[in-house]
Write a protein that holds these residues in place. Structure first.
Motif, mmCIF file in Angstrom:
data_model
loop_
_atom_site.group_PDB
_atom_site.id
_atom_site.type_symbol
_atom_site.label_atom_id
_atom_site.label_comp_id
_atom_site.label_asym_id
_atom_site.label_seq_id
_atom_site.Cartn_x
_atom_site.Cartn_y
_atom_site.Cartn_z
ATOM 1 N N CYS A 19 1.003 -1.417 0.128
ATOM 2 C CA CYS A 19 0.082 -0.192 -0.090
ATOM 3 C C CYS A 19 0.881 1.172 -0.126
ATOM 4 C CB CYS A 19 -0.861 -0.123 1.354
ATOM 5 S SG CYS A 19 -2.040 -1.056 1.246
ATOM 6 N N MET A 20 1.779 0.986 1.225
ATOM 7 C CA MET A 20 2.601 2.746 0.947
ATOM 8 C C MET A 20 3.864 2.863 -0.879
ATOM 9 S SD MET A 20 2.032 3.737 3.795
ATOM 10 C CE MET A 20 3.020 4.474 4.414
ATOM 11 N N SER A 21 3.937 1.954 -1.026
ATOM 12 C CA SER A 21 4.951 1.823 -2.664
ATOM 13 C C SER A 21 3.933 1.887 -3.510
ATOM 14 C CB SER A 21 5.032 -0.026 -2.145
ATOM 15 O OG SER A 21 5.872 0.281 -3.786
ATOM 16 N N VAL A 35 -9.504 0.468 1.435
ATOM 17 C CA VAL A 35 -8.435 -0.550 1.478
ATOM 18 C C VAL A 35 -9.638 -1.845 1.847
ATOM 19 C CG1 VAL A 35 -6.521 -0.372 0.915
ATOM 20 C CG2 VAL A 35 -7.646 -0.381 2.946
ATOM 21 N N ASP A 36 -9.466 -3.438 1.794
ATOM 22 C CA ASP A 36 -10.045 -4.178 2.245
ATOM 23 C C ASP A 36 -9.312 -5.001 3.201
ATOM 24 O OD1 ASP A 36 -8.448 -6.354 1.174
ATOM 25 O OD2 ASP A 36 -9.501 -6.663 -0.525
ATOM 26 N N GLY A 57 -11.602 1.139 5.584
ATOM 27 C CA GLY A 57 -11.624 -0.048 5.323
ATOM 28 C C GLY A 57 -12.563 -0.556 6.201
ATOM 29 N N THR A 58 -12.437 -1.988 5.441
ATOM 30 C CA THR A 58 -13.034 -3.246 6.212
ATOM 31 C C THR A 58 -11.743 -3.582 7.094
ATOM 32 O OG1 THR A 58 -12.593 -4.770 4.443
ATOM 33 C CG2 THR A 58 -14.745 -3.527 5.639
ATOM 34 N N LYS A 138 -15.575 0.528 -4.082
ATOM 35 C CA LYS A 138 -14.994 -0.802 -4.326
ATOM 36 C C LYS A 138 -16.533 -0.886 -5.435
ATOM 37 C CE LYS A 138 -13.020 -2.977 -2.223
ATOM 38 N NZ LYS A 138 -11.412 -3.259 -2.826
ATOM 39 N N LYS A 139 -16.940 0.105 -5.957
ATOM 40 C CA LYS A 139 -18.246 -0.437 -6.952
ATOM 41 C C LYS A 139 -17.290 -0.857 -8.707
ATOM 42 C CE LYS A 139 -22.361 0.530 -9.213
ATOM 43 N NZ LYS A 139 -23.544 1.509 -9.050
#
Length: 201
Positions: A19-21, A35-36, A57-58, A138-139
């Motif tokens: 994610c950071m990259s 993010v999930d 996110g979840t 996220k759709k």
């Protein structure tokens, strides 16, 4: 605390580093990362917030940093419970068909429910603001997966790493090309995904 455009670190795990990259060069823009639960974590949320980037996110029950009392909290369907840290990060538990853990650093994602429709048997359909925003973001992924699944090239005997390659090349890439062709091409008539696969490719 991470500095702006900070390099990734192996201390927080592969999903954190990924994610950071991917966000490198986009920090300090007030963006929101959705993010999930595979990627989401309290540590990621904190570090992104320190870089003026929001997170929603979840969250998995067993992810490091997740409040222990959240997973044990008993709620009835339709109820919500949440805790907020001093730095503005909220972890919420909401029960729909099953319990869902949500983490967000977005200021407007308060621990409350918002009516989004009406049930068939009467009463309002209510969801947390964070869930509404997450589902909207996220759709696009869900629609892409749906379109790709209609004419999948995957077979049961293909090994997992081959499935990933086949799905990316013959699934996601074809769907993306079809969308671009219909929306940005010089064609007068939009093509169905099946016709596009047979004739244009």
């Amino acid at each position: 605390m991470l500095e702006k455009n900070a390099p990734v670190s192996p201390l927080h795990g592969h999903t954190y580093d990924l994610c950071m990259s991917l966000l490198k060069g986009l920090f300090n823009e007030g963006q929101i990362l959705f993010v999930d639960n595979f990627y989401s974590s309290v540590q990621l949320c904190k570090n992104l917030l320190s870089l003026k980037t929001y997170h929603c996110g979840t969250l998995r029950n067993n992810r490091r940093g997740t409040p222990l009392d959240m997973s044990k909290k008993k709620l009835n369907r339709g109820e919500i419970y949440g805790e907020q840290s001093n730095d503005g990060i909220r972890v919420m538990k909401w029960v729909d068909k099953r319990p869902v853990l949500i983490i967000s650093s977005v200021l407007s994602h308060k621990v409350e429910l918002k009516a989004t429709g009406v049930k068939r048997k009467g009463g309002n359909v209510e969801k947390p603001l964070a869930v509404i925003a997450y589902n909207k973001a996220k759709k696009g992924d869900d629609v892409s997966d749906q379109m790709s699944s209609y004419y999948t090239s995957l077979r049961k005997n293909i090994k997992w790493y081959k499935k990933v390659f086949v799905e990316i090349m013959l699934g996601t890439c074809v769907v993306n090309t079809w969308v671009m062709y219909n929306n940005f091409g010089n064609n007068r008539q939009k093509l169905s995904t099946n016709y596009f696969r047979v004739v244009e490719i």
